[in-house]
Design a protein around this motif. Structure first.
Motif, PDB file in Angstrom:
ATOM      1  N   PRO A 107      13.686   8.284  34.069  1.00 28.12           N
ATOM      2  CA  PRO A 107      14.922   7.594  33.812  1.00 28.12           C
ATOM      3  C   PRO A 107      16.102   8.463  34.026  1.00 28.12           C
ATOM      4  N   PHE A 108      15.914   9.810  33.471  1.00 30.50           N
ATOM      5  CA  PHE A 108      16.977  10.981  33.639  1.00 30.50           C
ATOM      6  C   PHE A 108      17.020  11.241  35.104  1.00 30.50           C
ATOM      7  N   ILE A 109      15.868  11.534  35.913  1.00 25.75           N
ATOM      8  CA  ILE A 109      15.690  11.844  37.235  1.00 25.75           C
ATOM      9  C   ILE A 109      16.415  10.591  38.179  1.00 25.75           C
ATOM     10  N   ARG A 110      16.186   9.302  37.720  1.00 29.22           N
ATOM     11  CA  ARG A 110      16.872   8.458  38.449  1.00 29.22           C
ATOM     12  C   ARG A 110      18.430   8.401  38.091  1.00 29.22           C
ATOM     13  N   SER A 111      18.894   8.374  36.988  1.00 30.98           N
ATOM     14  CA  SER A 111      20.350   8.399  36.684  1.00 30.98           C
ATOM     15  C   SER A 111      21.087   9.730  37.450  1.00 30.98           C
ATOM     16  N   LEU A 112      20.291  10.935  37.175  1.00 25.59           N
ATOM     17  CA  LEU A 112      21.017  12.000  37.714  1.00 25.59           C
ATOM     18  C   LEU A 112      21.172  11.998  39.428  1.00 25.59           C
ATOM     19  N   SER A 113      20.191  11.253  40.099  1.00 25.01           N
ATOM     20  CA  SER A 113      20.231  11.133  41.388  1.00 25.01           C
ATOM     21  C   SER A 113      21.018  10.176  41.916  1.00 25.01           C
ATOM     22  N   ILE A 114      21.429   9.152  41.173  1.00 22.18           N
ATOM     23  CA  ILE A 114      22.402   8.261  41.283  1.00 22.18           C
ATOM     24  C   ILE A 114      23.687   8.816  41.167  1.00 22.18           C
ATOM     25  N   ALA A 115      24.021   9.459  39.910  1.00 22.40           N
ATOM     26  CA  ALA A 115      25.346  10.193  39.831  1.00 22.40           C
ATOM     27  C   ALA A 115      25.559  11.196  40.795  1.00 22.40           C
ATOM     28  N   LEU A 116      24.445  11.995  41.479  1.00 25.52           N
ATOM     29  CA  LEU A 116      24.954  13.041  42.397  1.00 25.52           C
ATOM     30  C   LEU A 116      25.312  12.466  43.756  1.00 25.52           C
ATOM     31  N   GLU A 117      24.637  11.326  44.207  1.00 22.75           N
ATOM     32  CA  GLU A 117      24.741  10.710  45.459  1.00 22.75           C
ATOM     33  C   GLU A 117      26.125   9.957  45.352  1.00 22.75           C
ATOM     34  N   ARG A 118      26.402   9.175  44.267  1.00 18.41           N
ATOM     35  CA  ARG A 118      27.781   8.567  43.966  1.00 18.41           C
ATOM     36  C   ARG A 118      28.957   9.344  44.115  1.00 18.41           C
ATOM     37  N   SER A 119      28.840  10.353  43.280  1.00 23.17           N
ATOM     38  CA  SER A 119      29.946  11.059  42.954  1.00 23.17           C
ATOM     39  C   SER A 119      30.291  12.440  43.976  1.00 23.17           C
ATOM     40  N   ALA A 120      29.205  12.884  44.811  1.00 23.00           N
ATOM     41  CA  ALA A 120      29.405  13.922  45.625  1.00 23.00           C
ATOM     42  C   ALA A 120      28.542  13.792  46.781  1.00 23.00           C
ATOM     43  N   GLY A 121      28.001  12.680  47.046  1.00 23.95           N
ATOM     44  CA  GLY A 121      27.147  12.336  48.369  1.00 23.95           C
ATOM     45  C   GLY A 121      26.083  13.127  48.541  1.00 23.95           C
ATOM     46  N   ILE A 122      25.552  13.910  47.656  1.00 27.56           N
ATOM     47  CA  ILE A 122      24.477  14.764  47.533  1.00 27.56           C
ATOM     48  C   ILE A 122      23.049  13.798  47.489  1.00 27.56           C
ATOM     49  N   ASN A 123      22.535  13.809  48.714  1.00 26.48           N
ATOM     50  CA  ASN A 123      21.395  12.619  48.897  1.00 26.48           C
ATOM     51  C   ASN A 123      19.912  13.351  49.256  1.00 26.48           C
ATOM     52  N   ASN A 124      20.093  14.494  49.806  1.00 30.26           N
ATOM     53  CA  ASN A 124      18.823  15.510  50.151  1.00 30.26           C
ATOM     54  C   ASN A 124      18.138  15.626  49.069  1.00 30.26           C
ATOM     55  N   LEU A 125      17.505  14.827  48.216  1.00 26.41           N
ATOM     56  CA  LEU A 125      16.932  15.196  46.818  1.00 26.41           C
ATOM     57  C   LEU A 125      15.337  14.746  47.172  1.00 26.41           C
ATOM     58  N   THR A 126      14.730  15.544  46.282  1.00 30.30           N
ATOM     59  CA  THR A 126      13.059  15.449  46.009  1.00 30.30           C
ATOM     60  C   THR A 126      13.014  15.488  44.470  1.00 30.30           C
ATOM     61  N   ARG A 127      12.094  14.625  43.978  1.00 32.92           N
ATOM     62  CA  ARG A 127      12.041  14.503  42.583  1.00 32.92           C
ATOM     63  C   ARG A 127      10.658  14.863  42.259  1.00 32.92           C
ATOM     64  N   CYS A 128      10.596  15.360  40.959  1.00 33.63           N
ATOM     65  CA  CYS A 128       9.405  15.954  40.514  1.00 33.63           C
ATOM     66  C   CYS A 128       9.078  15.746  38.821  1.00 33.63           C
ATOM     67  N   GLN A 129       8.062  14.860  38.396  1.00 33.13           N
ATOM     68  CA  GLN A 129       8.056  14.843  37.002  1.00 33.13           C
ATOM     69  C   GLN A 129       6.753  15.642  36.477  1.00 33.13           C
ATOM     70  N   ASP A 130       6.205  16.403  37.079  1.00 34.48           N
ATOM     71  CA  ASP A 130       4.751  17.181  36.750  1.00 34.48           C
ATOM     72  C   ASP A 130       5.383  18.515  37.145  1.00 34.48           C
TER      73      ASP A 130
END
Length: 477
Positions: free
Chosen positions: A21-44
């Motif tokens: 949930p934190f990864i998802r919310s942070l990804s949304i915040a970065l794209e919505r507020s700064a247009g940062i969308n070249n993101l890769t997510r890792c939980q392990d």
């Protein structure tokens, strides 16, 4: 066909956290507020080093407390094996000791998950800009050291053989893919718009180049032109109008004559660059900018700042990448190349045979300061071809355009005087008028390559008077 969405930044950003949930919310915040969308997510956390080994990463947003491998151990491994990758710690621990420890290990910054979202996004943006600047500096250094151009075809519209221009080309290749604005400066007529087109081609963006000359636009027209409007925004606004910012999506927005922009409009442009957001007139819903900004001016922005006519904060935003085009008088070796090109261009346009020209023409032009730069030379060539009738091109058309050649090659700075550039040394006695005249005539003949007609024009006397003086000098030797 749905246009392909461009990725920002140019390098990948890895988010590492065991809480999805934190990864998802942070990804949304970065794209919505700064247009940062070249993101890769890792939980392990055990997969992080393998992911980084694939390459293309510039920034890691790393949690501290995770199962299997802690953030501390990962931080040390990343710094050791991938020293070019910047790491920001985003932890749930709000204590000084862990923050200090992480900074000592090499972390770029430390944020607590409960911090305000805006503060976190600003920190990530700072890191992205730092990584981009670092990459660009390395690229510039590499290109200059090896004296190479990877995309020479991008500069095919700019005719030059000058070394200083090649250095400008190498710099443009290095910064063209950056998301930061490019400021192009140079005197009127040097070809700033050609360089803007070149920057667009080199950037690799898929969208169009949208050009606007902002000189003379009042604040309302500027806002409507750039940001567009909603229905009912003003009396004649019957429908939706897309602004130039939106039309330049996935491409480049080129603002020419930026030095003439009013202070009120400068504030709006500054907000657009800082926040990446704008409001169409009559709308309370923001839109995100998705275009690269290139600006150009023939004015001295440093002087305009000192007079309070140009905002310092906007200037520093715009000159992240500064391309200065030298005037034609500083690269006289380009004159023959440009002359031949423009004569051929004019001949084709007028349906005439390409004329040959006397050798003296190049000497004549090499001694002219060209206040109008390349554009002036182009106009001269077209005028000469339009009036010539013989095989050999006449010098008369060029001489009429040039007029007196005794003008200074450049303007003096405000507050300076001719005495500042005096050729006389105060500690030595003054030469006689006779000696000075002889020196002047000798230098004029040297610059004119022995051509008396051109030399006489350089020093503002008639050719018979010059010839008479040369005979006297020869007799006194």
């Amino acid at each position: 066909m749905i246009p392909k969405k461009s990725l920002y930044p140019s390098f990948k950003v890895l988010i590492v956290d065991d809480e999805e949930p934190f990864i998802r919310s942070l990804s949304i915040a970065l794209e919505r507020s700064a247009g940062i969308n070249n993101l890769t997510r890792c939980q392990d956390s055990r997969e992080v080093m393998g992911i980084l080994s694939q390459g293309g990463f510039g920034l890691v947003l790393l949690d501290l407390n995770m199962p299997w491998l802690s953030g501390d151990k990962l931080l040390s491994s990343i710094i050791e094996e991938h020293p070019d990758v910047v790491v920001i710690i985003i932890s749930g621990i709000n204590q000084i000791e862990p923050a200090v420890r992480c900074m000592k290990l090499g972390a770029y910054d430390y944020f607590v998950k409960t911090n305000e979202e805006d503060r976190l996004v600003m920190g990530v943006n700072r890191a992205i800009q730092m990584v981009e600047m670092s990459k660009e500096h390395k690229e510039i250094r590499s290109r200059l050291l090896h004296d190479r151009l990877e995309h020479p075809d991008a500069f095919e519209e700019i005719l030059t053989g000058d070394k200083s221009m090649r250095a400008v080309f190498q710099y443009m290749e290095s910064v063209a893919k950056s998301a930061m604005p490019i400021l192009i400066t140079g005197e009127s007529g040097v070809g700033k718009e050609l360089f803007a087109h070149t920057a667009h081609r080199l950037s690799g963006v898929e969208g169009p180049l949208i050009s606007i000359n902002v000189a003379g636009l009042d604040d309302n027209v500027f806002s409507d032109t750039l940001f567009g409007h909603a229905p009912g925004a003003f009396t004649s606004a019957h429908g939706v109008r897309k602004g130039m910012v939106e039309q330049a999506a996935q491409g480049t927005l080129f603002l020419d004559e930026i030095g003439d922009l009013s202070v009120t409009s400068q504030v709006k442009l500054l907000r657009l660059i800082q926040n990446g957001e704008y409001y169409p007139l009559g709308s309370d819903r923001p839109k995100r900018m998705n275009a690269r900004i290139v600006v150009a001016t023939n004015q001295n922005l440093d002087k305009k700042q000192a007079k309070g006519e140009f905002r310092k904060d906007l200037y520093y935003r715009l000159c992240a990448h500064h391309v200065h085009i030298p005037p034609l008088r500083e690269r006289k070796g380009d004159i023959p190349l440009l002359l031949n090109h423009f004569l051929g261009e004019a001949a084709d346009a007028l349906g005439k045979k390409r004329p040959t020209y006397p050798r003296e023409l190049e000497t004549l032009l090499a001694n002219y300061p060209f206040p109008g730069n390349v554009r002036e030379l182009q106009a001269m060539a077209h005028d000469a071809v339009s009036t010539h009738k013989a095989k050999m091109l006449s010098l008369d058309a060029f001489k009429r355009k040039i007029g007196s050649m005794t003008l200074p090659a450049h303007d003096h700075e405000p507050g300076s005087s001719l005495e500042d550039d005096s050729v006389f040394v105060a500690t030595k006695s003054l030469p006689s008028v006779h000696d000075v005249t002889d020196l002047l005539v000798t230098e004029a003949m040297k610059r004119a390559d022995g051509n008396q007609s051109i030399a006489s024009r350089l020093i503002g006397i008639s050719q018979p008077a010059l010839s008479k003086r040369l005979k006297k000098m020869k007799q006194s030797d």
